[in-house]
Design a protein around this motif. Structure first.
Motif, mmCIF file in Angstrom:
data_model
loop_
_atom_site.group_PDB
_atom_site.id
_atom_site.type_symbol
_atom_site.label_atom_id
_atom_site.label_comp_id
_atom_site.label_asym_id
_atom_site.label_seq_id
_atom_site.Cartn_x
_atom_site.Cartn_y
_atom_site.Cartn_z
ATOM 1 N N LEU A 23 0.877 -1.159 0.000
ATOM 2 C CA LEU A 23 0.000 0.000 0.000
ATOM 3 C C LEU A 23 0.919 1.214 0.000
ATOM 4 N N LEU A 24 0.666 2.166 -0.883
ATOM 5 C CA LEU A 24 1.597 3.251 -1.138
ATOM 6 C C LEU A 24 1.040 4.593 -0.693
ATOM 7 N N ALA A 25 1.870 5.343 0.024
ATOM 8 C CA ALA A 25 1.543 6.722 0.392
ATOM 9 C C ALA A 25 2.697 7.596 -0.072
ATOM 10 N N ARG A 26 2.390 8.637 -0.831
ATOM 11 C CA ARG A 26 3.422 9.523 -1.371
ATOM 12 C C ARG A 26 3.676 10.749 -0.501
ATOM 13 N N THR A 27 2.774 11.067 0.416
ATOM 14 C CA THR A 27 2.923 12.226 1.305
ATOM 15 C C THR A 27 2.669 11.784 2.744
ATOM 16 N N SER A 28 3.065 12.623 3.683
ATOM 17 C CA SER A 28 2.814 12.293 5.087
ATOM 18 C C SER A 28 1.306 12.271 5.369
ATOM 19 N N GLU A 45 5.159 -5.010 7.440
ATOM 20 C CA GLU A 45 6.311 -4.167 7.114
ATOM 21 C C GLU A 45 5.839 -2.740 6.850
ATOM 22 N N LEU A 46 6.489 -1.801 7.510
ATOM 23 C CA LEU A 46 6.250 -0.383 7.271
ATOM 24 C C LEU A 46 7.576 0.213 6.821
ATOM 25 N N TRP A 47 7.627 0.699 5.589
ATOM 26 C CA TRP A 47 8.834 1.276 4.989
ATOM 27 C C TRP A 47 8.688 2.788 4.978
ATOM 28 N N LEU A 48 9.658 3.497 5.558
ATOM 29 C CA LEU A 48 9.581 4.947 5.684
ATOM 30 C C LEU A 48 10.776 5.636 5.036
ATOM 31 N N ASP A 49 10.469 6.525 4.090
ATOM 32 C CA ASP A 49 11.464 7.440 3.544
ATOM 33 C C ASP A 49 11.311 8.742 4.319
ATOM 34 N N HIS A 50 12.377 9.490 4.524
ATOM 35 C CA HIS A 50 12.263 10.737 5.275
ATOM 36 C C HIS A 50 11.788 11.897 4.412
ATOM 37 N N ASP A 51 12.504 12.196 3.344
ATOM 38 C CA ASP A 51 12.182 13.348 2.510
ATOM 39 C C ASP A 51 11.115 12.966 1.499
ATOM 40 N N LEU A 52 9.983 13.659 1.575
ATOM 41 C CA LEU A 52 8.868 13.354 0.685
ATOM 42 C C LEU A 52 8.701 14.500 -0.312
ATOM 43 N N VAL A 53 7.500 14.786 -0.738
ATOM 44 C CA VAL A 53 7.233 15.794 -1.763
ATOM 45 C C VAL A 53 7.480 17.199 -1.218
ATOM 46 N N GLY A 54 8.257 18.005 -1.953
ATOM 47 C CA GLY A 54 8.503 19.393 -1.545
ATOM 48 C C GLY A 54 9.155 19.457 -0.179
ATOM 49 N N ASP A 56 7.685 18.404 2.522
ATOM 50 C CA ASP A 56 7.066 17.355 3.342
ATOM 51 C C ASP A 56 8.120 16.334 3.749
ATOM 52 N N THR A 57 7.978 15.826 4.973
ATOM 53 C CA THR A 57 8.827 14.742 5.458
ATOM 54 C C THR A 57 7.951 13.702 6.139
ATOM 55 N N VAL A 58 8.553 12.619 6.546
ATOM 56 C CA VAL A 58 7.839 11.558 7.239
ATOM 57 C C VAL A 58 7.630 11.884 8.726
#
Length: 119
Positions: A23-28, A45-54, A56-58
């Motif tokens: 399941l995909l989320a592109r923004t916080s 499993e929860l996969w977290l990237d820090h830097d998101l769009v603009g 936005d961060t996690v």
């Protein structure tokens, strides 16, 4: 999502190279909505990237997870993988999650991703 593994990916541009379902989320904001909708379900499993769009961060997601844990209601999760290329922020996020009692670790496997930009 079919299969027995519930995997959530929070990342603004990456998807799994091997095509594993998530399941995909592109923004916080999308991630928070998704996690709230799954409330009570075990997330393998929860996969977290820090830097998101603009800008936005996690971080709002991390704050939500930490607050849940502090309230005695942590997200039921098998493993959290922090896969951010932002080394300093990735280590900080991982440390915050570990301090809150989550099974979190840094993931440095760069070859597992492909980029998928959306218009």
């Amino acid at each position: 999502m079919s299969g027995s593994v519930l995997r959530v990916l929070v990342d603004d541009v990456r998807v799994f190279r091997d095509g594993r379902e998530a399941l995909l989320a592109r923004t916080s904001a999308e991630a928070l909505s998704l996690l709230r909708a799954l409330d009570g379900r075990f997330v393998d499993e929860l996969w977290l990237d820090h830097d998101l769009v603009g800008d936005d961060t996690v971080q709002p997601v991390v704050d939500h997870l930490v607050a849940r844990a502090a309230a005695g209601e942590p997200l039921p999760v098998g493993r959290i993988y922090v896969h951010s290329a932002n080394v300093r922020a990735g280590h900080r996020v991982n440390a915050e999650l570990l301090a809150a009692g989550y099974p979190s670790r840094r993931s440095f496997v760069a070859g597992m991703w492909r980029h998928q930009w959306t218009a």
